[in-house]
Design a protein around this motif. Structure first.
Motif, PDB file in Angstrom:
ATOM      1  N   GLU A 174      14.249  -7.685   4.982  1.00 48.63           N
ATOM      2  CA  GLU A 174      12.908  -8.247   4.780  1.00 48.63           C
ATOM      3  C   GLU A 174      11.857  -7.451   5.545  1.00 48.63           C
ATOM      4  O   GLU A 174      10.756  -7.209   5.042  1.00 48.63           O
ATOM      5  N   GLY A 175      12.194  -7.041   6.779  1.00 41.13           N
ATOM      6  CA  GLY A 175      11.264  -6.242   7.573  1.00 41.13           C
ATOM      7  C   GLY A 175      10.942  -4.914   6.907  1.00 41.13           C
ATOM      8  O   GLY A 175       9.784  -4.497   6.861  1.00 41.13           O
ATOM      9  N   VAL A 176      11.957  -4.265   6.372  1.00 38.85           N
ATOM     10  CA  VAL A 176      11.738  -2.996   5.679  1.00 38.85           C
ATOM     11  C   VAL A 176      10.876  -3.224   4.442  1.00 38.85           C
ATOM     12  O   VAL A 176       9.923  -2.472   4.192  1.00 38.85           O
ATOM     13  N   ARG A 177      11.169  -4.274   3.688  1.00 38.04           N
ATOM     14  CA  ARG A 177      10.364  -4.566   2.480  1.00 38.04           C
ATOM     15  C   ARG A 177       8.900  -4.826   2.832  1.00 38.04           C
ATOM     16  O   ARG A 177       8.001  -4.396   2.109  1.00 38.04           O
ATOM     17  N   ARG A 178       8.665  -5.510   3.937  1.00 31.77           N
ATOM     18  CA  ARG A 178       7.290  -5.805   4.360  1.00 31.77           C
ATOM     19  C   ARG A 178       6.555  -4.559   4.824  1.00 31.77           C
ATOM     20  O   ARG A 178       5.373  -4.384   4.543  1.00 31.77           O
ATOM     21  N   LEU A 179       7.251  -3.717   5.577  1.00 34.04           N
ATOM     22  CA  LEU A 179       6.578  -2.634   6.280  1.00 34.04           C
ATOM     23  C   LEU A 179       6.529  -1.306   5.546  1.00 34.04           C
ATOM     24  O   LEU A 179       5.608  -0.523   5.774  1.00 34.04           O
ATOM     25  N   GLU A 180       7.507  -1.029   4.709  1.00 35.90           N
ATOM     26  CA  GLU A 180       7.497   0.274   4.022  1.00 35.90           C
ATOM     27  C   GLU A 180       6.190   0.552   3.289  1.00 35.90           C
ATOM     28  O   GLU A 180       5.635   1.645   3.417  1.00 35.90           O
ATOM     29  N   PRO A 181       5.652  -0.407   2.545  1.00 39.36           N
ATOM     30  CA  PRO A 181       4.381  -0.119   1.844  1.00 39.36           C
ATOM     31  C   PRO A 181       3.222   0.195   2.790  1.00 39.36           C
ATOM     32  O   PRO A 181       2.345   0.980   2.469  1.00 39.36           O
ATOM     33  N   ARG A 182       3.232  -0.423   3.973  1.00 37.15           N
ATOM     34  CA  ARG A 182       2.150  -0.184   4.943  1.00 37.15           C
ATOM     35  C   ARG A 182       2.310   1.129   5.691  1.00 37.15           C
ATOM     36  O   ARG A 182       1.319   1.743   6.080  1.00 37.15           O
ATOM     37  N   VAL A 183       3.547   1.519   5.939  1.00 33.11           N
ATOM     38  CA  VAL A 183       3.822   2.649   6.837  1.00 33.11           C
ATOM     39  C   VAL A 183       3.989   3.957   6.076  1.00 33.11           C
ATOM     40  O   VAL A 183       3.552   5.001   6.552  1.00 33.11           O
TER      41      VAL A 183
END
Length: 188
Positions: A174-183
């Protein structure tokens, strides 16, 4: 007054228990745990990984010393009752008896995080990972803290590190799904 009495009792108990040799299992290599981690990494899906994860967590929760296990149980109960000072006292005793055991440090991280002491939580997670470098829960916890602090790249790296060990760990996924688009494509 009550807190002081608890600390004195905790210190006295630590001295009485110091002769128990509780660190024996924490310092030993555990081939069964190694085998579980290989199975976890190779699990084809979350359903297959779930019982392996539970077996790993059960191994982590057993220090190999009844004394240390009781101290951890008491620390957990004290923390649940909101008595962080008492919990820390029990964790100090557990760490004194089993300095290589990761679980007291993981619990310290949870207590610090609950008190919004993010620096303390990060430090405790680092200590956890020194003792158990494969602790996917600690890595994901680090990701959550960094994310809360707005350090998205560091958070994403921590979540990805957890997934190297446990490819189906939902918190990290879930953390990767949340952050990949931002990072992705920029420094965070």
């Amino acid at each position: 007054m009550i807190a002081m009495r608890r600390l004195i009792l905790a210190a006295a108990a630590a001295l009485a228990l110091a002769a128990c040799g509780a660190n024996e299992r924490a310092a030993r290599h555990d081939p069964e745990l190694d085998r579980l981690f290989v199975q976890l990494e190779q699990a084809p899906d979350a359903e297959t990984a779930a019982p392996i994860q539970q077996a790993i967590m059960a191994k982590w929760s057993d220090s190999g010393s009844p004394t240390v296990n009781v101290l951890i149980e008491r620390a957990t109960a004290a923390a649940a009752e909101g008595d962080a000072e008492m919990a820390e006292g029990f964790l100090d005793q557990a760490s004194a008896l089993a300095p290589d055991y990761a679980e007291p440090w993981r619990l310290r991280a949870n207590i610090a995080y609950g008190a919004e002491d993010y620096a303390g939580a990060i430090e405790a997670i680092q200590e956890t990972l020194k003792r158990e470098p494969r602790h996917f829960g600690a890595m994901a916890g680090l990701g959550l803290i960094y994310e809360e602090l707005g350090q998205h790249r560091a958070a994403l790296e921590a979540f990805r590190a957890a997934l190297v060990v446990h490819p189906h760990y939902e918190v990290a996924l879930e953390g990767v799904r949340r952050l990949e688009p931002r990072v992705d494509g920029r420094d965070a």
